[in-house]
Design a protein around this motif. Structure first.
Motif, PDB file in Angstrom:
ATOM      1  N   GLN A   8      53.235  42.191  39.330  1.00 12.91           N
ATOM      2  CA  GLN A   8      52.211  41.155  39.183  1.00 12.91           C
ATOM      3  C   GLN A   8      50.871  41.630  39.743  1.00 12.91           C
ATOM      4  OE1 GLN A   8      53.139  37.447  41.161  1.00 12.91           O
ATOM      5  NE2 GLN A   8      50.985  36.855  41.248  1.00 12.91           N
ATOM      6  N   THR A   9      50.904  42.248  40.910  1.00 11.93           N
ATOM      7  CA  THR A   9      49.669  42.739  41.522  1.00 11.93           C
ATOM      8  C   THR A   9      49.005  43.810  40.667  1.00 11.93           C
ATOM      9  OG1 THR A   9      50.556  42.272  43.739  1.00 11.93           O
ATOM     10  CG2 THR A   9      48.669  43.777  43.591  1.00 11.93           C
ATOM     11  N   LEU A  10      49.807  44.732  40.167  1.00 11.05           N
ATOM     12  CA  LEU A  10      49.254  45.818  39.356  1.00 11.05           C
ATOM     13  C   LEU A  10      48.666  45.298  38.042  1.00 11.05           C
ATOM     14  CD1 LEU A  10      51.965  48.584  39.864  1.00 11.05           C
ATOM     15  CD2 LEU A  10      49.625  48.582  40.752  1.00 11.05           C
ATOM     16  N   VAL A  11      49.245  44.242  37.489  1.00 10.67           N
ATOM     17  CA  VAL A  11      48.785  43.707  36.204  1.00 10.67           C
ATOM     18  C   VAL A  11      47.570  42.797  36.375  1.00 10.67           C
ATOM     19  CG1 VAL A  11      49.384  42.238  34.239  1.00 10.67           C
ATOM     20  CG2 VAL A  11      51.041  43.903  35.100  1.00 10.67           C
ATOM     21  N   PHE A  12      47.621  41.878  37.347  1.00 15.64           N
ATOM     22  CA  PHE A  12      46.593  40.848  37.450  1.00 15.64           C
ATOM     23  C   PHE A  12      45.568  41.101  38.558  1.00 15.64           C
ATOM     24  CE2 PHE A  12      50.274  38.642  35.572  1.00 15.64           C
ATOM     25  CZ  PHE A  12      49.684  38.151  34.416  1.00 15.64           C
ATOM     26  N   ASN A  13      45.933  41.859  39.577  1.00 17.06           N
ATOM     27  CA  ASN A  13      45.006  42.108  40.691  1.00 17.06           C
ATOM     28  C   ASN A  13      45.042  43.578  41.082  1.00 17.06           C
ATOM     29  OD1 ASN A  13      46.272  39.187  41.086  1.00 17.06           O
ATOM     30  ND2 ASN A  13      44.201  39.129  41.935  1.00 17.06           N
TER      31      ASN A  13
END
Length: 270
Positions: A231-236
């Protein structure tokens, strides 16, 4: 930042207390909405267990829950990012209003609120998502440690009701916990000792909990934290944030250089 750390400590304590209290067995006959929610989660996991593989059910249900809660996690992460961006300005205000008298402290409070408002930061926006998520995640966690139906069966090399004899899931859970925290703070403009300490302490705590916990719980922690990494790599993505920040700095330097060249040219023409 200090308030965020206090909230994190409070929520961690709440997690430990509720976990310690939730050692009974919930069932469809259990009274109370909390036990009913735990049993409902357990039933869904069993339904998702393809060919009776409870491990697969745990993985699928964890992914589904994390996806449903994704907007709340994003609100939390976006708020945290804004707070990180404002740290230099907050420190400047603290230095400007360093007095301990009531008037100075009140002025610091007012200026801090003004700074937050101008930059669209709501102090509680990162807390409410956490408070909403916690009961759901706790119910899922307690379903794994209290429901006998979720403690049976073999998954890969482990018996889901027993601790991982090879420590593979505890290591993975700790590794993904560290990686998710490291990524979340990678793009921070400023880093302090407390944040760095938490980045190392939490994986260690997760590891020791997972070593003694049933493998089903360790599997849940592994999948949940791996999802957080993705999630972090994709959105933030912190590497993208750092690149964008550097591009702005470079663009501003180029703009200032153009202004200086124009001023120099104008002086020569005179």
């Amino acid at each position: 930042m200090k308030k965020n750390l206090k909230w994190a400590g409070l929520l961690t304590t709440t997690l430990l207390v509720l976990t310690a209290c939730g050692t009974g067995t919930a069932s469809s006959q259990s009274s109370g909405a909390w036990n009913g929610l735990i049993h409902w989660f357990a039933s869904i996991i069993q339904f998702l267990s393809i060919n009776g593989q409870i491990g697969i059910g745990i993985i699928l249900f964890t992914i589904i829950i994390r996806t449903i809660l994704l907007p709340l996690f994003q609100i939390q992460m976006n708020s945290s990012r804004k707070m990180q961006e404002l740290q230099p300005q907050l420190r400047a205000l603290q230095e400007e209003y360093a007095g301990s008298d009531m008037d100075t402290r009140q002025k610091l409070y007012e200026e801090t609120r003004k700074l937050y408002k101008e930059n669209g930061v709501n102090m509680t926006s990162s807390m409410w998502p956490l408070l909403i998520q916690m009961p759901i995640l706790l119910a899922l966690y307690q379903a794994l440690i209290t429901e006998e139906a979720l403690k049976v069966g073999q998954f890969l090399w482990v018996n889901l009701g027993e601790a991982d004899p090879y420590f593979i899931f505890p290591v993975l859970a700790a590794a993904f916990t560290f990686l998710s925290t490291w990524l979340a703070n990678k793009a921070a403009i400023e880093k302090n000792g407390a944040i760095t300490a938490m980045m190392y302490i939490m994986p260690v705590l997760i590891f020791f909990f997972a070593v003694t916990a049933a493998s089903g719980v360790a599997l849940y922690w592994t999948v949940s934290n791996a999802y957080q990494v993705v999630q972090t790599l994709v959105f933030n993505n912190p590497f993208k944030i750092i690149a964008e920040r550097q591009a702005k700095i470079d663009a501003e330097k180029e703009r200032q250089a153009k202004i200086r060249r124009a001023q120099k040219k104008a002086r020569k023409q005179k």
